[in-house]
Design a protein around this motif. Sequence first.
Motif, PDB file in Angstrom:
ATOM      1  N   MET A   1       0.073   1.026 -13.649  1.00  0.00           N
ATOM      2  CA  MET A   1      -1.305   1.078 -13.164  1.00  0.00           C
ATOM      3  C   MET A   1      -1.317   1.460 -11.693  1.00  0.00           C
ATOM      4  N   THR A   2      -2.440   1.986 -11.287  1.00  0.00           N
ATOM      5  CA  THR A   2      -2.633   2.252  -9.864  1.00  0.00           C
ATOM      6  C   THR A   2      -3.978   1.669  -9.442  1.00  0.00           C
ATOM      7  N   ALA A   3      -4.106   1.464  -8.154  1.00  0.00           N
ATOM      8  CA  ALA A   3      -5.326   0.875  -7.607  1.00  0.00           C
ATOM      9  C   ALA A   3      -6.533   1.764  -7.916  1.00  0.00           C
ATOM     10  N   SER A   4      -7.662   1.124  -8.139  1.00  0.00           N
ATOM     11  CA  SER A   4      -8.896   1.854  -8.424  1.00  0.00           C
ATOM     12  C   SER A   4      -9.383   2.587  -7.175  1.00  0.00           C
ATOM     13  N   ASP A   5     -10.201   3.614  -7.405  1.00  0.00           N
ATOM     14  CA  ASP A   5     -10.790   4.351  -6.280  1.00  0.00           C
ATOM     15  C   ASP A   5     -11.615   3.422  -5.399  1.00  0.00           C
ATOM     16  N   ARG A   6     -12.303   2.487  -6.014  1.00  0.00           N
ATOM     17  CA  ARG A   6     -13.108   1.518  -5.249  1.00  0.00           C
ATOM     18  C   ARG A   6     -12.225   0.661  -4.339  1.00  0.00           C
TER      19      ARG A   6
ATOM     20  N   SER B   1      -1.573  -3.568  -8.127  1.00  0.00           N
ATOM     21  CA  SER B   1      -2.280  -3.535  -9.405  1.00  0.00           C
ATOM     22  C   SER B   1      -1.347  -3.649 -10.607  1.00  0.00           C
ATOM     23  N   GLY B   2      -0.101  -3.242 -10.447  1.00  0.00           N
ATOM     24  CA  GLY B   2       0.859  -3.350 -11.565  1.00  0.00           C
ATOM     25  C   GLY B   2       1.175  -4.795 -11.911  1.00  0.00           C
ATOM     26  N   PRO B   3       1.739  -5.546 -10.971  1.00  0.00           N
ATOM     27  CA  PRO B   3       2.127  -6.917 -11.292  1.00  0.00           C
ATOM     28  C   PRO B   3       0.982  -7.937 -11.279  1.00  0.00           C
TER      29      PRO B   3
ATOM     30  N   LYS C   1       8.019  -5.943  -2.402  1.00  0.00           N
ATOM     31  CA  LYS C   1       8.713  -4.710  -2.022  1.00  0.00           C
ATOM     32  C   LYS C   1       8.720  -3.640  -3.113  1.00  0.00           C
ATOM     33  N   ASP C   2       8.543  -4.017  -4.368  1.00  0.00           N
ATOM     34  CA  ASP C   2       8.525  -3.046  -5.453  1.00  0.00           C
ATOM     35  C   ASP C   2       7.164  -2.367  -5.625  1.00  0.00           C
ATOM     36  N   CYS C   3       6.176  -2.810  -4.883  1.00  0.00           N
ATOM     37  CA  CYS C   3       4.832  -2.242  -4.977  1.00  0.00           C
ATOM     38  C   CYS C   3       4.688  -1.061  -4.018  1.00  0.00           C
ATOM     39  N   PRO C   4       4.027   0.004  -4.472  1.00  0.00           N
ATOM     40  CA  PRO C   4       3.869   1.168  -3.606  1.00  0.00           C
ATOM     41  C   PRO C   4       2.962   0.875  -2.403  1.00  0.00           C
ATOM     42  N   VAL C   5       3.291   1.524  -1.301  1.00  0.00           N
ATOM     43  CA  VAL C   5       2.471   1.422  -0.097  1.00  0.00           C
ATOM     44  C   VAL C   5       1.306   2.399  -0.234  1.00  0.00           C
ATOM     45  N   VAL C   6       0.108   1.942   0.110  1.00  0.00           N
ATOM     46  CA  VAL C   6      -1.079   2.793   0.100  1.00  0.00           C
ATOM     47  C   VAL C   6      -1.178   3.455   1.471  1.00  0.00           C
ATOM     48  N   PRO C   7      -1.228   4.780   1.519  1.00  0.00           N
ATOM     49  CA  PRO C   7      -1.325   5.443   2.823  1.00  0.00           C
ATOM     50  C   PRO C   7      -2.660   5.141   3.500  1.00  0.00           C
TER      51      PRO C   7
END
Length: 123
Positions: free
Chosen positions: A1-6, A32-34, A109-115
Motif C-alpha cells: 500500500m501507499t499513502a493516500s493523496d489526501r 500505510s503498509g504496516p 526504517k522499512d517504511c519509505p520516506v515521503v519526499p
Amino acid sequence: MTASDRALELVRIAAAAADDKSGEDIVALDVSGPLPLTDVFLLATGRNERNVQAIAGEVEDKLNQSGVKTLRREGRAEGRWILLDFGDLVVHVFHEEDRMYYALERLWKDCPVVPLDLPVREL
C-alpha cells in the motif's frame, strides 16, 4: 500500500507549518503498509520545550484551517514529545533529546520516506 493523496496533501501542509516555526530534521514516513489506521508519520524536532510547543501549535492551526480536525493530542503540557493525530496523518514533534532516545526512524526504517519540498534554510 501507499499513502493516500489526501495524506500526502496533509503532510505537506504540516511539514511547511513545522518548518515555519524552525522545526528541524523534518521527515515524513509512509507507514500505510504496516499500519492500517494511518498513512503517514511526520517527525519534527524542536530545540527546547517552548519550540516543540510552538511547532505543534502551528501544525495544528494550519491543518485545522485546512478543514482537518484534530482527533487526538498528547504531550502538549510537557513539550517533550507532542503527538497530534489527524487520522491519515500522525505528527510527532520531539525535543531533540527525546527524538534521539525514541528513534522512530529506526523503528520504522522499512517504511519509505515521503519526499518533502521544503525550502533550504540559510545558516
